[in-house]
Motif scaffolding. Structure first.
Motif, PDB file in Angstrom:
ATOM      1  N   LEU A  38       0.737  -1.097  -0.022  1.00 11.33           N
ATOM      2  CA  LEU A  38       0.070   0.129  -0.050  1.00 11.33           C
ATOM      3  C   LEU A  38       0.983   1.383  -0.074  1.00 11.33           C
ATOM      4  CD1 LEU A  38      -2.781  -1.133   2.537  1.00 11.33           C
ATOM      5  CD2 LEU A  38      -3.063  -0.706   0.265  1.00 11.33           C
ATOM      6  N   LYS A  45       1.520   3.989  -3.229  1.00 13.45           N
ATOM      7  CA  LYS A  45       1.238   5.486  -3.163  1.00 13.45           C
ATOM      8  C   LYS A  45       2.455   6.288  -3.202  1.00 13.45           C
ATOM      9  CE  LYS A  45      -0.785   8.716   0.515  1.00 13.45           C
ATOM     10  NZ  LYS A  45      -1.172   8.751   1.594  1.00 13.45           N
ATOM     11  N   SER A  57      -1.478   3.180  -9.467  1.00 14.61           N
ATOM     12  CA  SER A  57      -3.058   2.916  -8.996  1.00 14.61           C
ATOM     13  C   SER A  57      -3.101   1.367  -9.064  1.00 14.61           C
ATOM     14  CB  SER A  57      -3.957   3.801 -10.176  1.00 14.61           C
ATOM     15  OG  SER A  57      -3.654   3.438 -11.355  1.00 14.61           O
ATOM     16  N   PHE A 103      -4.862  -2.530  -7.436  1.00 16.75           N
ATOM     17  CA  PHE A 103      -5.452  -2.781  -6.186  1.00 16.75           C
ATOM     18  C   PHE A 103      -4.456  -4.100  -5.642  1.00 16.75           C
ATOM     19  CE2 PHE A 103      -6.861  -5.713  -9.339  1.00 16.75           C
ATOM     20  CZ  PHE A 103      -7.266  -7.050  -8.601  1.00 16.75           C
ATOM     21  N   GLY A 118      -6.666   5.305  -7.670  1.00 12.57           N
ATOM     22  CA  GLY A 118      -5.871   5.179  -6.610  1.00 12.57           C
ATOM     23  C   GLY A 118      -5.600   3.838  -6.262  1.00 12.57           C
ATOM     24  N   PHE A 119      -5.050   3.265  -5.167  1.00 10.09           N
ATOM     25  CA  PHE A 119      -4.674   2.205  -4.918  1.00 10.09           C
ATOM     26  C   PHE A 119      -5.292   1.515  -3.486  1.00 10.09           C
ATOM     27  CE2 PHE A 119      -2.382  -1.313  -3.511  1.00 10.09           C
ATOM     28  CZ  PHE A 119      -1.737  -2.274  -4.705  1.00 10.09           C
ATOM     29  N   GLU A 120      -6.038   0.553  -3.588  1.00  5.50           N
ATOM     30  CA  GLU A 120      -6.672   0.066  -2.397  1.00  5.50           C
ATOM     31  C   GLU A 120      -6.396  -1.677  -2.312  1.00  5.50           C
ATOM     32  OE1 GLU A 120     -10.999  -0.405  -2.864  1.00  5.50           O
ATOM     33  OE2 GLU A 120     -10.762  -0.668  -5.219  1.00  5.50           O
ATOM     34  N   GLU A 121      -6.775  -2.162  -0.921  1.00  7.97           N
ATOM     35  CA  GLU A 121      -6.348  -3.248  -0.742  1.00  7.97           C
ATOM     36  C   GLU A 121      -8.102  -3.803  -0.883  1.00  7.97           C
ATOM     37  OE1 GLU A 121      -4.016  -5.746   2.265  1.00  7.97           O
ATOM     38  OE2 GLU A 121      -6.016  -5.292   3.433  1.00  7.97           O
ATOM     39  N   ALA A 122      -8.285  -4.857  -1.540  1.00  8.42           N
ATOM     40  CA  ALA A 122      -9.642  -5.254  -1.858  1.00  8.42           C
ATOM     41  C   ALA A 122     -10.039  -6.647  -1.283  1.00  8.42           C
ATOM     42  CB  ALA A 122     -10.109  -5.353  -3.525  1.00  8.42           C
TER      43      ALA A 122
END
Length: 276
Positions: A153, A157, A162, A164, A228-232
């Motif tokens: 993560l 960033k 971007s 996941f 963006g970047f996310e943990e899914a």
């Protein structure tokens, strides 16, 4: 061979004659290194990077050529001409050796063009190198460790990427953005301790660098499929809560316009929610 795991999986599939499983989704990749004679006194080293998709030879392999004697623009043109030749003459046939022969026969022409380029234009090219947009699809046997999940993560960033990450078993990470940033991310991630990790699939799109730098940034952003970047997490279940609902993962990828990657990862067609 650059991916020994893919080779091992393919060999295991071939030697296990009574297996009813489908071929492994990993793609054998290898480098062909050659030194070719040119008109100049020095020999030129050429490296062909080849990746076989599972549908080969019904579809063309992914072949890229690297040569220090060529500018980026010349390499881009060489790739375009090589792919055009393969599509016209080798569609549906084994073609790597044909690609090697074509490079041998045509490399000198591109080197001549590179050498004859006027100095001001060459200087301009060095000041404004061609941008490449990349999207890496990374596969891991599992992602449990909280520190690794935090690193993924934070690094994404920091590098302006971007995409996941999906923790659990298996673990999936997708990053997209400037090629240099994606490569930096991969160089950091791959040196961590993993049972198994690889780039399962990658997409590289050269961008025409014209006008102001801001236009290039806009072009990169227009190619992003994620914000963006996310943990899914997709309905975790199992004894340790480490298995995700693959049907929900498929729906997520489908919404992002990436559902074809699901088959690359798992070798099966997605069928919506409820698939595990």
């Amino acid at each position: 061979m650059t991916d020994q795991l893919a080779l091992a999986e393919l060999r295991d599939y071939v030697e296990c004659l009574d297996s009813t499983d489908s071929p492994p989704p990993s793609r054998p990749q290898f480098l062909i290194k050659q030194k070719l004679d040119t008109v100049s006194t020095e020999r030129v080293e050429v490296i062909l990077s080849c990746a076989y998709p599972s549908e080969y030879p019904s579809v063309l392999p992914e072949i890229t050529v690297r040569c220090a004697g060529l500018s980026r623009a010349q390499q881009t043109q060489l790739h375009a001409d090589l792919n055009a030749y393969l599509m016209e003459n080798c569609q549906g046939e084994v073609c790597v050796l044909s690609a090697v022969d074509w490079v041998k026969d045509n490399l000198q022409l591109f080197i001549n063009k590179s050498l004859s380029a006027p100095a001001p234009k060459k200087e301009s090219t060095s000041l404004q190198p061609q941008e490449v947009f990349s999207r890496l699809w990374i596969y891991s046997h599992h992602i449990y460790n909280k520190t690794k999940r935090k690193n993924i993560l934070e690094w994404s960033k920091e590098l302006g990427l971007s995409g996941f990450s999906m923790p659990g078993k298996p673990g999936i990470v997708c990053v997209e953005g400037p090629q240099s940033a994606c490569e930096e991310f991969w160089s950091r991630v791959k040196v961590l301790t993993w049972k198994k990790i690889m780039i399962r699939h990658r997409e590289d799109i050269p961008l025409d660098r014209q006008g102001e730098d801001s236009r290039t940034v806009e072009s990169i952003d227009s190619l992003r499929k994620f914000t963006g970047f996310e943990e899914a997490m997709f309905d975790p279940h199992g004894n340790r809560g480490n298995h995700m609902d693959l049907g929900q993962l498929y729906q997520f990828l489908n919404e992002k316009g990436c559902c074809d990657v699901f088959q690359i990862y798992f070798g099966i067609e997605g069928r919506g929610s409820g698939q595990t």
